[in-house]
Scaffold this motif. Sequence first.
Motif, PDB file in Angstrom:
ATOM      1  N   TYR A  55      18.741 -42.136  -0.062  1.00 15.96           N
ATOM      2  CA  TYR A  55      17.169 -41.092  -0.979  1.00 15.96           C
ATOM      3  C   TYR A  55      16.121 -41.413   0.191  1.00 15.96           C
ATOM      4  O   TYR A  55      15.365 -40.597   0.069  1.00 15.96           O
ATOM      5  N   SER A  56      15.797 -43.035   0.186  1.00 12.75           N
ATOM      6  CA  SER A  56      14.568 -43.300   0.997  1.00 12.75           C
ATOM      7  C   SER A  56      14.624 -42.064   2.522  1.00 12.75           C
ATOM      8  O   SER A  56      13.748 -41.531   3.475  1.00 12.75           O
ATOM      9  N   ALA A  57      16.139 -42.278   3.341  1.00 19.17           N
ATOM     10  CA  ALA A  57      16.198 -41.677   4.306  1.00 19.17           C
ATOM     11  C   ALA A  57      16.347 -39.744   4.428  1.00 19.17           C
ATOM     12  O   ALA A  57      15.292 -39.186   4.993  1.00 19.17           O
ATOM     13  N   LYS A  58      16.032 -39.285   3.109  1.00 15.77           N
ATOM     14  CA  LYS A  58      16.202 -37.707   2.485  1.00 15.77           C
ATOM     15  C   LYS A  58      14.756 -36.931   2.810  1.00 15.77           C
ATOM     16  O   LYS A  58      14.058 -37.062   2.984  1.00 15.77           O
ATOM     17  N   LEU A  59      13.985 -38.548   1.863  1.00 14.59           N
ATOM     18  CA  LEU A  59      13.221 -38.115   1.741  1.00 14.59           C
ATOM     19  C   LEU A  59      11.888 -38.504   3.564  1.00 14.59           C
ATOM     20  O   LEU A  59      10.718 -37.810   3.673  1.00 14.59           O
ATOM     21  N   ILE A  60      11.982 -39.392   4.114  1.00 19.27           N
ATOM     22  CA  ILE A  60      11.358 -39.810   5.583  1.00 19.27           C
ATOM     23  C   ILE A  60      11.705 -38.403   6.115  1.00 19.27           C
ATOM     24  O   ILE A  60      11.185 -38.038   7.215  1.00 19.27           O
TER      25      ILE A  60
END
Length: 94
Positions: A55-60
Amino acid sequence: MASHPEPETYVVLERFNYDKASIHGDGIPLYRDNDFTIRFYSNNPSTIRTLYKLYSAKLINHVPSIPFEFNGPVIDPTDKSYSAEIIGRYTYGV
């Protein structure tokens, strides 16, 4: 009606039902901020860390990137399950 057990791992996406004007021009809101929370629940803390990475990869990698904070994982002593959350805010508009 049959009872269904709670899944071992699940994710809850919460988009708050309000947004607020952040930048005005000529008295008109040009940009708005919206807050969200992504909650992770699992019986295994390593599963939560894996979900966080996804999920953090998508946000970043979103253009522009979406700022967020990560809290957890923490254990629930009553049932030995774990939870964590991503809290973020994004801006949209003209």
